[in-house]
Design an enzyme around this catalytic site. Structure first.
Site, PDB file in Angstrom:
ATOM      1  N   ALA A 155       0.699  -1.148  -0.042  1.00  0.00           N
ATOM      2  CA  ALA A 155      -0.074   0.172   0.093  1.00  0.00           C
ATOM      3  C   ALA A 155       0.734   1.277  -0.136  1.00  0.00           C
ATOM      4  O   ALA A 155       2.046   1.369  -0.784  1.00  0.00           O
ATOM      5  CB  ALA A 155      -0.982  -0.180   1.159  1.00  0.00           C
ATOM      6  N   CYS A 156       0.586   2.401   0.945  1.00  0.00           N
ATOM      7  CA  CYS A 156       1.225   3.440   0.848  1.00  0.00           C
ATOM      8  C   CYS A 156       2.366   3.336   0.990  1.00  0.00           C
ATOM      9  O   CYS A 156       3.566   4.477   1.049  1.00  0.00           O
ATOM     10  CB  CYS A 156       0.490   4.633   1.843  1.00  0.00           C
ATOM     11  N   SER A 157       3.199   2.270   1.772  1.00  0.00           N
ATOM     12  CA  SER A 157       4.595   2.081   2.267  1.00  0.00           C
ATOM     13  C   SER A 157       5.306   1.481   1.246  1.00  0.00           C
ATOM     14  O   SER A 157       6.496   1.134   1.639  1.00  0.00           O
ATOM     15  CB  SER A 157       4.726   1.295   3.602  1.00  0.00           C
TER      16      SER A 157
END
Length: 374
Positions: A155-157
């Site tokens: 995801a966002c990481s």
């Protein structure tokens, strides 16, 4: 053990912009249309009328003023409310690969390197265009890179996790260099008809070239240390994947098939996790807050970043210490912290240290401590 270093960065930015004013006009037109169609149910108290959005609401909630997107025609059409991306044939480059190649070429040019100098490609993004063949292998082919490639999703990481994977391979000596590229088409998995989140995302692609520091031909950022962590949570979820597509009758309006977020819980639970993660990482590396020149944080929400900056530094960040690009790009998932790093790192001097950090669904958080050389 070799020392990994970021020697080049690149950012692909779409040509098309949606301002808050444009977005609000489209959303409010959709809300009025929906309210008119459900007037009887609203009057009977069976459903709630949809509220209007506003520019003030968006800026106060997020700090976002505009966003870049691959297509605005569909997003701003009250009858459509999602991007209209042409279905490409199997013989054409995929849309994610196309934008990724642009970012990769910019990173290579900044580092003074060519495809012949790269051993691996990691495509790390929150949503992927397809399951297989890997988008990374398509990018590898379009660039003419030998070696290997693979996709990853945290995801966002995704960007910071990809950097750790590449840095570990370089440290071990299994490769000399890798490109970590983050093509994010966030407009395609956003529910533009939801007032609480219709303003959040934009589209972009970023890339970093990571090499052995001894191979750098110019200034570089040595990757001193990396750290990743995850905890499972349903508070940020997407059940559908990459693109909004037609679905069988009875499924087409399922709200849970697009981006969903319990914002209050995310704010309450993620901020302490991220702040502590960075503090522990710095402490284990013997780095004090006073040693940091810059924080390049995930670009999800200005209030969140301001909170983390204060916790990590023990004070309000000075102008420039914690740059935000939210106002221009909106939330671009894994690419956000890399945009900030790419645009706000050239003024760093030899020996200056900083932290790249991304966080999001999972929950996940990744931090990368870097030091400027040259």
């Amino acid at each position: 053990m070799y020392k990994p270093a970021i020697t080049g960065t690149g950012v692909f930015t779409p040509e098309t912009v949606i301002t808050n004013a444009e977005l609000v006009d489209a959303f409010n037109a959709y809300a009025d249309k929906w309210n008119a169609e459900h007037a009887e149910a609203i009057a009977a108290g069976e459903v709630e009328a949809k509220e209007h959005s506003s520019e003030d609401f968006i800026v106060k909630a997020s700090g976002i003023e505009q966003r870049y997107v691959l297509d605005k025609t569909g997003v701003l059409d009250p009858e459509v409310m999602h991007p209209l991306l042409r279905q490409r044939s199997d013989e054409e480059p995929g849309v994610m690969a196309e934008m990724a190649v642009d970012a990769c070429r910019k990173a290579l040019a900044q580092a003074g390197k060519t495809a012949a100098d790269v051993d691996a490609v990691i495509c790390a993004a929150s949503n992927l265009e397809r399951a297989y063949p890997a988008v990374a292998i398509e990018i590898q082919d379009l660039l003419g890179i030998k070696g290997f490639a693979f996709d990853m999703n945290v995801a966002c990481s995704s960007a910071t996790f990809g950097i750790q994977a590449a840095a570990d391979m370089i440290r071990s000596g299994s490769i000399r260099s890798a490109i970590v590229v983050n093509p994010e088409i966030c407009s395609a998995h956003l529910e533009w008809r939801d007032r609480d989140c219709h303003f959040i995302f934009g589209d972009v692609a970023t890339a970093v070239l990571i090499e052995r520091s001894e191979d750098a031909t110019g200034p570089y950022f040595e990757i001193k240390s990396t750290r990743c962590a995850t905890e499972f949570s349903n508070n940020i979820r997407n059940n559908n994947g990459f693109l909004r597509r037609s679905r069988p009758d009875g499924m087409k309006d399922r709200r849970d098939m697009q981006f969903m977020q319990n914002g209050r819980k995310v704010f309450k639970e993620v901020l302490p996790m991220v702040s502590q993660h960075i503090a522990d990482h710095m402490a284990d590396e013997g780095i004090e807050a006073a040693d940091l020149k810059r924080l390049w944080l995930h670009q999800a929400n200005k209030t969140m970043n301001d909170f983390i900056g204060r916790k990590v530094l023990g004070r309000d960040p000075e102008p420039g210490e914690q740059p935000n690009i939210l106002q221009d790009y909106a939330n671009t998932s894994s690419a956000g912290s890399i945009i900030a790093f790419s645009k706000y790192s050239n003024d760093m001097e030899d020996g200056d240290k900083g932290v790249i950090c991304s966080f999001g669904a999972g929950y996940s958080v990744g931090s990368v401590i870097v030091e400027r050389h040259g």
